[in-house]
Design an enzyme around this catalytic site. Structure first.
Site, mmCIF file in Angstrom:
data_model
loop_
_atom_site.group_PDB
_atom_site.id
_atom_site.type_symbol
_atom_site.label_atom_id
_atom_site.label_comp_id
_atom_site.label_asym_id
_atom_site.label_seq_id
_atom_site.Cartn_x
_atom_site.Cartn_y
_atom_site.Cartn_z
ATOM 1 N N LYS A 276 -48.880 33.206 -50.265
ATOM 2 C CA LYS A 276 -48.362 31.917 -50.315
ATOM 3 C C LYS A 276 -46.846 31.985 -49.786
ATOM 4 C CE LYS A 276 -50.396 29.943 -54.308
ATOM 5 N NZ LYS A 276 -51.060 28.902 -53.830
ATOM 6 N N ARG A 350 -61.132 29.142 -57.895
ATOM 7 C CA ARG A 350 -62.803 28.889 -58.083
ATOM 8 C C ARG A 350 -63.749 30.242 -58.308
ATOM 9 N NH1 ARG A 350 -62.211 26.173 -52.314
ATOM 10 N NH2 ARG A 350 -60.271 25.686 -53.057
HETATM 11 N N1 BES Z 1 -53.206 27.809 -57.688
HETATM 12 C C1 BES Z 1 -53.647 27.112 -56.646
HETATM 13 C C2 BES Z 1 -53.397 25.621 -56.455
HETATM 14 C C3 BES Z 1 -52.056 24.843 -56.685
HETATM 15 C C4 BES Z 1 -51.127 24.583 -55.636
HETATM 16 C C5 BES Z 1 -51.708 24.549 -58.083
HETATM 17 C C6 BES Z 1 -50.069 24.449 -55.988
HETATM 18 C C7 BES Z 1 -50.736 24.171 -58.164
HETATM 19 C C8 BES Z 1 -49.632 23.801 -57.206
HETATM 20 C C9 BES Z 1 -54.755 27.668 -56.097
HETATM 21 O O1 BES Z 1 -54.940 28.748 -56.250
HETATM 22 C C10 BES Z 1 -54.817 27.486 -54.471
HETATM 23 O O2 BES Z 1 -53.936 28.311 -53.849
HETATM 24 N N2 BES Z 1 -55.497 26.717 -53.624
HETATM 25 C C11 BES Z 1 -55.455 26.788 -52.218
HETATM 26 C C12 BES Z 1 -56.695 26.624 -51.777
HETATM 27 C C13 BES Z 1 -57.136 26.690 -50.468
HETATM 28 C C14 BES Z 1 -56.746 28.027 -50.046
HETATM 29 C C15 BES Z 1 -58.344 26.353 -50.121
HETATM 30 C C16 BES Z 1 -54.665 25.703 -51.881
HETATM 31 O O3 BES Z 1 -54.620 24.401 -52.911
HETATM 32 O O4 BES Z 1 -53.839 25.492 -51.131
HETATM 33 MN MN MN Z 2 -54.449 30.294 -55.197
#
Ligand code: BES
Ligand code: MN
Ligand code: ZN
Length: 497
Positions: A276, A350
């Site tokens: 990230k 997931r």
């Molecule tokens: N934990 C994150 C989702 C999240 C993002 C929660 C910001 C709270 C604040 C999750 O694991 C994630 O990174 N999801 C990705 C999925 C994508 C790569 C398909 C997302 O939402 O960007």
């Molecule tokens: Mn994630």
């Protein structure tokens, strides 16, 4: 802290502060307000008429030295124009009061809820006090000015002593519900280095002992024996081993099929190899909030003696980049046997939920509800205002929506369309772990649906409702703990679906 329900003449009760909830329509109809107005030579009427205090939502006013009153301070708290059943107005007003110095500096407080007799209103008022006054101070020094100040006794004044028992129950429920929500906030706010999967598991073992629910923990070896390849693919890159937390509250009859709750327990989500960006990355210590909701739900179910068998499952892991971490393009095999092509290692929630949902089959559940900070895309659905949720069962959906109305923890139902499930199929493996940016929240839900058994299921995505960016009456800036009251209310008065 001591909470009680009392009858008596409010002016004769010796407390530091008397709090009176005033709805916009009360004006001076309430006999206690009339009495205060007389004792203050009409200053209350002047205040109301001048518009300085009209009882609007979250408006407050303080009065001192009112003749004939034992309380040295009177706080008026506006609840606005509202129907008797809208108890959130009490929760909000109480949350606002809990942040007033006059309240915080009081040893003893007496609360008068104008003409409300519903136990739920008293419950909400105490929830508001406890939730509004919260600060996370576990890592602060001894600076006195930072301390949370809270009255050591709060009493609720009632006029009809026949209602006392029911109202006392409401107050106790309010305390237990709020403490459950605060537990979620504490866990979600705890830094990742103080809440690794191992440390989280031992916190849960202690909670189980203190509140009498059973806890068993699978370590990495046992997780391997369970063939939870999706969970292990996430934990691979971390030097901290994963844990699989299993909790049971046996409040129902023996043999009753349990309701299984599943919570995402990513104690820190760096994104893994699909790292990230750095901005706000520290907030990803809160990526175990769904798990915290489930842990607090088991704690709260046990404390409330809910007459239902409940199982809680929390797959706990870090998601880190490393030389041996799972890479985009890798294929992993889930516990269910479905193979998953990893497109983005940041779509890890997931994966761990997939194995946990499959493990839920072991309990022959009557229903399964999972809760997770799953997709950033949920910000673009209903923002910070509510949680998108999905269900394959009409009755379970209705149950959650009704719990949402009771608790004012808002949810909005979303579709599980065939196209979303199709969009998660991989040319290389059975499934993809990411189906692109469009409909991200829906596709994540459809991915989970591949792993459920033949039972009613609901999925609640709490990404972004888990943190409050600016502060609301009973939700200070930071971890909100939203989800716990929703889950408990869903389990309350549970009937077979
Ligand atoms: N934990 C994150 C989702 C999240 C993002 C929660 C910001 C709270 C604040 C999750 O694991 C994630 O990174 N999801 C990705 C999925 C994508 C790569 C398909 C997302 O939402 O960007
Ligand atoms: Mn994630
Ligand atoms: Zn995550």
């Amino acid at each position: 802290m001591q909470y009680s329900v009392i009858t008596g003449k409010p002016e004769l009760i010796s407390v530091d502060t008397l709090v009176i909830f005033v709805s916009k329509f009360d004006k001076l109809n309430d006999s206690l307000l009339k009495q205060i107005d007389r004792a203050s030579g009409g200053s209350l009427r002047t205040m109301l008429e001048s518009g300085q205090f009209e009882g609007k939502s979250n408006q407050t006013a303080e009065l001192y030295g009112i003749d004939g009153f034992q309380a040295s301070r009177i706080i008026l708290a506006g609840t606005g124009k509202h129907s008797a059943s809208d108890v959130d107005k009490f929760r909000q007003a109480a949350g606002t009061v809990a942040r007033m110095r006059g309240f915080q500096k009081s040893e003893s407080v007496l609360i008068h809820l104008a003409n409300s007799k519903a136990p739920e209103a008293f419950q909400a008022a105490l929830e508001g006090c406890l939730l509004g006054g919260y600060k996370f101070l576990a890592f602060k020094g001894d600076d006195e000015s930072q301390k949370v100040e809270f009255p050591s006794s709060i009493s609720f004044l009632i006029t009809d002593s026949k209602a006392k028992r029911k109202i006392e129950k409401g107050v106790t429920k309010g305390q237990i519900m709020a403490e459950g929500q605060l537990l979620v906030r504490d866990l979600a706010s705890t830094p990742g280095n103080f809440l690794t999967p191992k440390l989280l598991a031992s916190r849960v073992e202690k909670l189980g002992k203190d509140h009498k629910f059973s806890v068993s923990i699978l370590d990495e070896k046992q997780i391997k024996q369970e063939k939870m390849g999706a969970l292990l693919s996430v934990s691979r890159g971390s030097t901290e081993p994963a844990r699989f937390i299993i909790m049971k509250h046996n409040g129902g009859r023996k043999g009753q099929a349990p309701v299984v709750l599943v919570g995402k327990g990513v104690t820190f989500d760096s994104g893994g190899i699909s790292l990230k960006p750095g901005l706000n990355l520290h907030e990803m210590k809160g990526d175990m909030t769904g798990g915290a909701c489930v842990i607090a739900a088991l704690t709260t179910a046990a404390r409330l003696n809910l007459p239902l068998n409940v199982v809680g499952l929390v797959p706990a892991t870090e998601n880190m980049p490393a030389g041996n971490a799972t890479k985009p393009g890798d294929v992993v095999t889930s516990r269910k046997g479905l193979t998953i092509e990893i497109i983005n290692t940041d779509a890890e929630g997931r994966l761990i939920l997939a194995d946990a949902l499959d493990y839920a089959n072991e309990f022959k559940p009557q229903a399964v509800i999972d809760i997770a900070t799953l997709t950033g895309a949920s910000l673009y659905i209903i923002g910070y205002e509510g949680a998108p949720f999905f269900s394959n069962n009409r009755k379970l959906k209705a149950k959650i929506e009704s719990a949402s109305n009771t608790t004012s923890e808002k949810v909005w139902n979303m579709p599980l369309w065939e196209a979303f499930a199709e969009g998660m199929k991989s040319p290389v493996a059975d499934l993809l772990n990411s189906g692109g940016r469009d409909a991200g929240t829906c596709k994540a839900a459809s991915f989970l649906e591949y792993f459920i058994g033949d039972w009613p299921w609901a999925h609640i995505d709490i990404a972004y409702v888990d943190v409050e960016p600016s502060g609301r009456p009973y939700i200070p800036k930071g971890a909100t703990g939203i989800g716990l009251r929703l889950l408990i209310e869903t389990l309350t008065n549970w009937k077979k679906l």
